[in-house]
Design an enzyme around this catalytic site. Sequence first.
Site: not given
Length: 334
Positions: A12, A129, A242
Site C-alpha cells: 500500500t 535510489c 532525483h
Amino acid sequence: MKNYNIAILGATGAVGREMLKVLEEYNIPVGKLLPLASAKSAGGFVKFRGQDVLIEEAAESSFEGMDFVLGAVKNGMSKKFAPAIVKSGAVYIDNSSAFRMDPEVPLVVPEINGEDAFNNKGIIANPNCSSTISFMALAGIAKLSPIKSIVACTYQAVSGAGQGGLVELESQLKDIAEGKKPECKVFPTQIAMNVIPCIGDYLPNLYTDEEMKMQNEGRRVLHNPDLKVSCTCVRVPVMRSHSISLTVRTERKISVEEAKEAVRNYPGVKLIEDYEGRNYPTPLDTGNQDLVWVGRIREDLTDENGLCLWCCGDQIRKGAAANAVQILKLFIEK
C-alpha cells in the site's frame, strides 16, 4: 509460459503500488498476486489487471507457495520477515537497506551486474535510489576505464521521503499561497521554496548515512572495491525524480565523445544532446518511466582524467520498484 506466485510486502506504500504498476507494464506472468501490508491496511483492496485484490496482513506464514516476494517496507519489517521468506523457498527482492551491505546478499542493478542476482541465498537487495540512478549514468563510462573516484551532489525529490513528503510539500505550497505559516512534520525545516542539504543521519566522518551509500554500494555494484566517493545529498522541492551532478575520475583519460558514445549505447540510459532545444534532462522529463537520462557531459577542469555530467531518473521506478521487477524478470527469462 509458467505463471509465478508473487507477494508484495508493503503493497500500500508508494513503492509497493508502483511495483503493481510495473508488474502489469512488464507483462510479468503472475499466477497469484498477494498484496501484504500492516494490520491497519489489511482488508482493503489494490487494483491489478482490472481486478480488486484483497490486501492481507503480513505474517510469517504468508509466504508459503510464493515464488517471489518484492519488499517495499522499512528495514525493521524487512529483517523481521526475511527469515520466513527464505524458509518458504521464495526469492526475496528487497528494496530496503537492511541487507545491502551483507556480503552474502547480492546488490543488483540488472543492466550492470545482473549475473550477481543468481548467486543468492534467498535474498537480493536493491541499491539506494540515488546510487542506482548514478551507477546507470556511469556504467558505460566504467566499461571504458575503471572509475577511481566520484564527486556527487544529489538533488532528491520529496517523494524519496515517502507519501508524507509529497503531502508536506503540497500543503506547504498551499499554506504559502494563503499567507499561512507552513507546518514541518516530515522534513526538519520548510521544503517549499527551499533546499535542505542534509538527508539521513550524521556519521562520525560528518557525512550522512545516505551520502555514504553511494561509495559503499558502488563498490559492490560496479565490482570496484577501491572506489572513492564524496557525496552531498540535498532535498529539493520537486515532487518526483532525483537529479544528480557527477564528476568522475577514470584511470585513463576518456574524451567527451567517447563518453557520449558509451552512454548513448548503454541499455536503460538515454543520452540527451538536443531535447526540446537543450542538452540536459530535468526531473519533469524523467518521471513515470524507467530510463536514466544523461546530459551535459563535459571535461572536468580540475583533473585531466575527469568528466562531469548531469543525470535524472525516477527514483520510485528505476530507483526502486522497476529495478526490483527487472531483477525478478532476470529469473523468468533465464
